[in-house]
Design a protein around this motif. Structure first.
Motif, PDB file in Angstrom:
ATOM      1  N   ARG A 140       2.465  -0.043   6.694  1.00 56.65           N
ATOM      2  CA  ARG A 140       2.154  -0.585   8.012  1.00 56.65           C
ATOM      3  C   ARG A 140       1.284   0.419   8.751  1.00 56.65           C
ATOM      4  O   ARG A 140       1.468   1.637   8.626  1.00 56.65           O
ATOM      5  CB  ARG A 140       3.425  -0.863   8.808  1.00 56.65           C
ATOM      6  CG  ARG A 140       4.218  -2.059   8.295  1.00 56.65           C
ATOM      7  CD  ARG A 140       5.091  -2.638   9.379  1.00 56.65           C
ATOM      8  NE  ARG A 140       4.279  -3.165  10.473  1.00 56.65           N
ATOM      9  CZ  ARG A 140       4.745  -3.421  11.702  1.00 56.65           C
ATOM     10  NH1 ARG A 140       6.010  -3.178  11.990  1.00 56.65           N
ATOM     11  NH2 ARG A 140       3.954  -3.904  12.632  1.00 56.65           N
ATOM     12  N   CYS A 142      -1.090   1.181  12.535  1.00 50.70           N
ATOM     13  CA  CYS A 142      -1.456   0.769  13.893  1.00 50.70           C
ATOM     14  C   CYS A 142      -2.384   1.813  14.491  1.00 50.70           C
ATOM     15  O   CYS A 142      -2.494   2.941  13.983  1.00 50.70           O
ATOM     16  CB  CYS A 142      -0.222   0.550  14.774  1.00 50.70           C
ATOM     17  SG  CYS A 142       0.576   2.058  15.368  1.00 50.70           S
ATOM     18  N   LYS A 311      -3.601  -2.345  18.180  1.00 54.35           N
ATOM     19  CA  LYS A 311      -3.200  -3.378  17.219  1.00 54.35           C
ATOM     20  C   LYS A 311      -2.516  -2.755  16.003  1.00 54.35           C
ATOM     21  O   LYS A 311      -2.598  -1.554  15.758  1.00 54.35           O
ATOM     22  CB  LYS A 311      -4.415  -4.185  16.769  1.00 54.35           C
ATOM     23  CG  LYS A 311      -5.173  -4.864  17.911  1.00 54.35           C
ATOM     24  CD  LYS A 311      -4.283  -5.844  18.660  1.00 54.35           C
ATOM     25  CE  LYS A 311      -5.053  -6.537  19.773  1.00 54.35           C
ATOM     26  NZ  LYS A 311      -4.172  -7.473  20.533  1.00 54.35           N
ATOM     27  N   SER A 312      -1.844  -3.604  15.237  1.00 53.95           N
ATOM     28  CA  SER A 312      -1.196  -3.158  14.009  1.00 53.95           C
ATOM     29  C   SER A 312      -1.595  -4.071  12.855  1.00 53.95           C
ATOM     30  O   SER A 312      -2.151  -5.155  13.063  1.00 53.95           O
ATOM     31  CB  SER A 312       0.330  -3.153  14.157  1.00 53.95           C
ATOM     32  OG  SER A 312       0.835  -4.480  14.244  1.00 53.95           O
ATOM     33  N   THR A 328      -4.286  -7.964   9.912  1.00 51.39           N
ATOM     34  CA  THR A 328      -3.725  -7.607  11.212  1.00 51.39           C
ATOM     35  C   THR A 328      -2.558  -8.535  11.525  1.00 51.39           C
ATOM     36  O   THR A 328      -2.534  -9.686  11.101  1.00 51.39           O
ATOM     37  CB  THR A 328      -4.789  -7.725  12.315  1.00 51.39           C
ATOM     38  OG1 THR A 328      -5.319  -9.051  12.301  1.00 51.39           O
ATOM     39  CG2 THR A 328      -5.926  -6.746  12.081  1.00 51.39           C
ATOM     40  N   ASN A 329      -1.585  -8.001  12.276  1.00 52.77           N
ATOM     41  CA  ASN A 329      -0.415  -8.843  12.546  1.00 52.77           C
ATOM     42  C   ASN A 329       0.242  -8.604  13.900  1.00 52.77           C
ATOM     43  O   ASN A 329       1.422  -8.868  14.059  1.00 52.77           O
ATOM     44  CB  ASN A 329       0.633  -8.676  11.437  1.00 52.77           C
ATOM     45  CG  ASN A 329       1.181  -7.258  11.371  1.00 52.77           C
ATOM     46  OD1 ASN A 329       0.749  -6.370  12.101  1.00 52.77           O
ATOM     47  ND2 ASN A 329       2.146  -7.035  10.500  1.00 52.77           N
ATOM     48  N   GLY A 330      -0.474  -8.093  14.889  1.00 53.40           N
ATOM     49  CA  GLY A 330       0.127  -7.985  16.216  1.00 53.40           C
ATOM     50  C   GLY A 330      -0.182  -6.681  16.920  1.00 53.40           C
ATOM     51  O   GLY A 330      -1.152  -5.989  16.596  1.00 53.40           O
ATOM     52  N   GLU A 331       0.671  -6.351  17.900  1.00 54.03           N
ATOM     53  CA  GLU A 331       0.497  -5.143  18.694  1.00 54.03           C
ATOM     54  C   GLU A 331       1.032  -3.924  17.934  1.00 54.03           C
ATOM     55  O   GLU A 331       1.696  -4.047  16.908  1.00 54.03           O
ATOM     56  CB  GLU A 331       1.221  -5.290  20.036  1.00 54.03           C
ATOM     57  CG  GLU A 331       0.769  -6.492  20.858  1.00 54.03           C
ATOM     58  CD  GLU A 331      -0.720  -6.461  21.155  1.00 54.03           C
ATOM     59  OE1 GLU A 331      -1.186  -5.421  21.663  1.00 54.03           O
ATOM     60  OE2 GLU A 331      -1.406  -7.446  20.867  1.00 54.03           O
ATOM     61  N   HIS A 332       0.758  -2.738  18.474  1.00 56.28           N
ATOM     62  CA  HIS A 332       1.203  -1.507  17.811  1.00 56.28           C
ATOM     63  C   HIS A 332       2.733  -1.463  17.753  1.00 56.28           C
ATOM     64  O   HIS A 332       3.430  -2.132  18.528  1.00 56.28           O
ATOM     65  CB  HIS A 332       0.651  -0.290  18.544  1.00 56.28           C
ATOM     66  CG  HIS A 332       1.371   0.032  19.831  1.00 56.28           C
ATOM     67  ND1 HIS A 332       2.550   0.725  19.862  1.00 56.28           N
ATOM     68  CD2 HIS A 332       1.077  -0.265  21.123  1.00 56.28           C
ATOM     69  CE1 HIS A 332       2.963   0.865  21.110  1.00 56.28           C
ATOM     70  NE2 HIS A 332       2.082   0.264  21.897  1.00 56.28           N
ATOM     71  N   PHE A 333       3.274  -0.670  16.829  1.00 56.28           N
ATOM     72  CA  PHE A 333       4.717  -0.607  16.608  1.00 56.28           C
ATOM     73  C   PHE A 333       5.321   0.735  17.009  1.00 56.28           C
ATOM     74  O   PHE A 333       6.488   1.024  16.694  1.00 56.28           O
ATOM     75  CB  PHE A 333       5.036  -0.864  15.133  1.00 56.28           C
ATOM     76  CG  PHE A 333       4.215  -0.040  14.175  1.00 56.28           C
ATOM     77  CD1 PHE A 333       4.434   1.314  14.019  1.00 56.28           C
ATOM     78  CD2 PHE A 333       3.200  -0.640  13.443  1.00 56.28           C
ATOM     79  CE1 PHE A 333       3.675   2.068  13.143  1.00 56.28           C
ATOM     80  CE2 PHE A 333       2.433   0.104  12.553  1.00 56.28           C
ATOM     81  CZ  PHE A 333       2.679   1.462  12.399  1.00 56.28           C
TER      82      PHE A 333
END
Length: 347
Positions: A140, A142, A311-312, A328-333
């Motif tokens: 993963r 980000c 982004k992540s 890509t799959n969303g906001e930072h983690f």
């Protein structure tokens, strides 16, 4: 003539882009000597994964009095019983977050850092060049404040190791236990880590690397230039030529100068120990250090340019084709306590 419709591949998400891994010769011109790894700090963790700031005096030391041969099978059943119980217990902080804790607590200056990751991530990427059939991985990633963070996840579809593979895993763990001496410590230190900074291509990386053992000055023998850290591994001696590339990459990424192998037989008995100076290990026997670093640089450059700020995404290698997928799959983690820290400094 009608164009043939491409067949849908369920393992390749339609939203992803792919990096094609080229033949090793494409990467051999990478300037390996510009990496220049430098240790910038270190820490240990306890059994819960909590950060313990310390110095190398608390790191495990080489057991120079180990008598050979040694049986690596002892304690295997008890080890996996403890591991099974630990899997159902409450898990502590993962190591990638412990690294972030070290950054925040030590107030480490990130202004000249572009990428933060564990050494094992870059090792996995680089060695894919020579182990592409058996090395699936999923990371993963980000980007936050212009810096890219990576951590490991379990590969999709991966199965737990069978009894045969578990035996080989334990032999490596057991040899490290026998070949090291841990200091008496009320904090029950579990693992020790070195934080290393270097340059790969156009990016400056900060890596956390687990350290097997530290050799005190009194153990360095006749070689005054020997560095402090030692990487410990075990294998069948006739397989060494196929193992050195992997061991070399693991050491070079962390700036470790000594690679130590315990040579075992097929029954798990070690009868010989041999040290190798990493600087003297020559690329060959089907592998190139420059090529592995060239692949790492190529993939980092490729994904860094595609990942948006804040982004992540997922970086994945399935192990069944010569391409790396990114989606890509969303906001930072990143955890809020870490981003709150970053928001208070100029990083």
């Amino acid at each position: 003539m009608r164009k043939r419709k491409k067949r849908h591949d369920p393992e390749r998400p339609s939203t992803s882009s792919a990096y094609t891994i080229k033949p090793a010769a494409h990467y051999t011109s990478f300037p390996l000597t510009k990496y220049l790894p430098v240790e910038v700090g270190n820490f240990s963790t306890n059994l819960k994964g909590d950060l313990i700031n310390c110095d190398t005096a608390y790191f495990s030391k080489l057991n120079t009095t180990l008598e050979l041969p040694v049986d690596l099978n002892t304690g295997m059943e008890e080890y996996y019983e403890r591991l099974s119980k630990r899997a159902t217990a409450e898990k502590g902080m993962p190591i990638w977050q412990t690294m972030l804790r070290w950054i925040s607590e030590s107030k480490f200056d990130l202004q000249d850092v572009d990428i933060i990751a564990r050494r094992g991530i870059l090792k996995g990427i680089g060695y894919t060049l020579y182990n592409y059939h058996n090395n699936p991985w999923t990371f993963r990633i980000c980007k936050y404040k212009g810096k890219m963070y990576l951590y490991e996840t379990e590969s999709e579809g991966s199965s737990p190791p069978d009894d045969h593979h578990k035996k080989f895993l334990y032999w490596g763990i057991r040899f490290e236990q026998l070949f090291t001496l841990r200091s008496d410590d009320p904090n029950s230190r579990k693992n020790s880590y070195s934080m290393v900074k270097g340059t790969i291509g156009k990016y400056r990386v900060l890596l956390g690397a687990e350290i097997d053992a530290a050799r005190p000055p009194t153990q360095r023998g006749v070689d005054p230039s020997a560095e402090e850290y030692v990487e410990i591994k075990t294998c069948v001696e006739r397989a060494l030529r196929n193992k050195l590339g992997y061991g070399w990459l693991q050491c070079y990424l962390a700036g470790i100068k000594t690679l130590c192998y315990g040579f075992r037989d097929g029954e798990g008995w070690v009868g010989k120990v041999q040290e190798y100076r990493v600087d003297y290990i020559e690329s060959g026997d089907g592998w190139s250090g420059s090529a592995m670093f060239g692949l790492i640089s190529g993939i980092l450059n490729w994904v860094f340019s595609r990942l948006g700020e804040g982004k992540s995404g997922v970086l994945m290698y399935k192990g069944n084709r010569r391409e790396v997928l990114f989606s890509t799959n969303g906001e930072h983690f990143l955890p809020s306590w870490y981003t709150d820290y970053l928001d208070t400094i100029k990083a």
